[in-house]
Design an enzyme around this catalytic site. Structure first.
Site, PDB file in Angstrom:
ATOM      1  N   MET A 184     -35.617 -19.715  18.901  1.00  0.00           N
ATOM      2  CA  MET A 184     -34.364 -18.958  18.955  1.00  0.00           C
ATOM      3  C   MET A 184     -33.209 -19.935  19.208  1.00  0.00           C
ATOM      4  O   MET A 184     -32.123 -19.534  19.638  1.00  0.00           O
ATOM      5  CB  MET A 184     -34.426 -17.882  20.030  1.00  0.00           C
TER       6      MET A 184
ATOM      7  N   HIS B 254     -39.189 -27.537  22.872  1.00  0.00           N
ATOM      8  CA  HIS B 254     -39.175 -27.284  21.417  1.00  0.00           C
ATOM      9  C   HIS B 254     -39.404 -28.586  20.641  1.00  0.00           C
ATOM     10  O   HIS B 254     -40.114 -28.607  19.641  1.00  0.00           O
ATOM     11  CB  HIS B 254     -37.808 -26.743  20.976  1.00  0.00           C
TER      12      HIS B 254
HETATM   13  O1  PAF Z   1     -40.536 -18.063  21.753  1.00  0.00           O
HETATM   14  C1  PAF Z   1     -39.492 -17.789  21.127  1.00  0.00           C
HETATM   15  O2  PAF Z   1     -38.507 -18.542  21.127  1.00  0.00           O
HETATM   16  C2  PAF Z   1     -39.410 -16.490  20.329  1.00  0.00           C
HETATM   17  O3  PAF Z   1     -40.078 -15.458  20.987  1.00  0.00           O
HETATM   18  C3  PAF Z   1     -39.922 -16.635  18.878  1.00  0.00           C
HETATM   19  C4  PAF Z   1     -41.393 -16.970  18.835  1.00  0.00           C
HETATM   20  C5  PAF Z   1     -39.122 -17.713  18.176  1.00  0.00           C
HETATM   21  C6  PAF Z   1     -39.711 -15.313  18.140  1.00  0.00           C
HETATM   22  O4  PAF Z   1     -38.373 -14.964  18.083  1.00  0.00           O
END
Ligand code: PAF
Length: 285
Positions: free
Chosen positions: A30, A37
């Protein structure tokens, strides 16, 4: 770095990759990217020919009084960080592109979603599985990478993939922590300095639980009590839940029997933080 915003272009790009025999690794996010990430992007880059990162603040996974509007949106910085970490493509659709007028189809994994975060956020996982299924259909990845901080999300998505026979391999990746132990999260940036200082208590409580278990304790009630008593030493922390569950079924257990998940959600003001510990073995007496 290629930035794609439409489903049509993403479909074409992904079809081209497959036609040319290139494997696609996918990191759904997101945005508001942090080192957690980036570790997923690096893992994907190491194992696939092409790495695609989606950046989409998914409205269907936020409850009515949650932080959808104030969720950080930092696309330029996210693009830069993704490129540095080995991503080839950013997929950044609008909400209108993802959920057209009269959108009506949702995916609901019926087990695994009732307890823990599903109890406090009743519509959350339905939104997550719906958007992740849509993203898998749009990107057609061979592998998709998810962090273990969201252990319940990872289990729910794995269940959806198995139940719906999706041909994507789900790759779990370890929790990435700040130097003081706080699990990285895009929501950490909401914390005031005082809350941020106290937020390390989640990791301290989990570490104490690990020490108890290593010493031979298997009574879940005793471990939960220890965790709660440590969390309660911080005046800005409000416990949402402390749960000890079977990691396969997510049913509450009374005795630690690996694989076990110890999961916490704690609120600091309006910011809700989660963290967890997975017990894969217990000390033999
Ligand atoms: O973990 C996240 O950032 C969100 O839940 C995802 C998997 C991108 C789905 O919107």
């Amino acid at each position: 770095m290629k930035i794609i915003t439409t489903i049509k272009e993403m479909h074409e790009y992904s079809a081209d990759c497959r036609r040319n025999g290139k494997s696609i690794g996918f990191v759904p996010t997101m945005g508001a990217l942090h080192e957690g990430h980036l570790s997923l992007i690096r893992a994907s880059d190491a194992e696939n020919d092409i790495t695609i990162v989606s950046i989409f603040v998914n409205p269907t996974q936020f409850g009515a009084n949650e932080d959808l509007d104030k969720y950080p949106r930092t696309l330029d910085r996210d693009t830069e960080l993704s490129a540095e970490s080995g991503a080839d493509v950013i997929f950044a659709p609008t909400a209108a592109e993802m959920y057209g007028a009269n959108y009506a189809t949702y995916i609901n994994v019926e087990s695994l979603t009732q307890g823990l975060c599903g109890k406090s956020r009743p519509t959350h996982f339905r939104g997550v599985t719906t958007v992740v299924a849509k993203l898998f259909n749009i990107v057609s990845p061979r592998r998709a990478y998810f962090g273990q901080k969201d252990a319940q999300q990872l289990a729910v998505i794995s269940k959806m993939v198995a139940d719906l026979n999706m041909s994507v391999e789900i790759i779990p990746c370890p929790i990435v922590r700040e130097l003081d132990g706080l699990a990285m999260s895009s929501r950490n940036m909401y914390l005031t300095p005082a809350e941020r200082e106290q937020a390390t208590i989640l990791y301290e409580a989990l570490t104490a639980a690990q020490i108890l278990i290593t010493a031979g304790e298997t009574d879940a009630a005793i471990i939960k009590e220890k965790i709660a008593s440590i969390l309660n030493t911080k005046n800005l922390a409000t416990i949402d839940y402390v749960e000890i569950v079977d990691f396969a079924t997510f049913h509450e257990i009374e005795t630690i029997k690996p694989p076990t998940l110890i999961a916490l959600a704690v609120k600091f003001g309006n910011t809700r933080l989660i963290d967890n510990l997975i017990i894969n073995e217990v000390q033999k007496p």
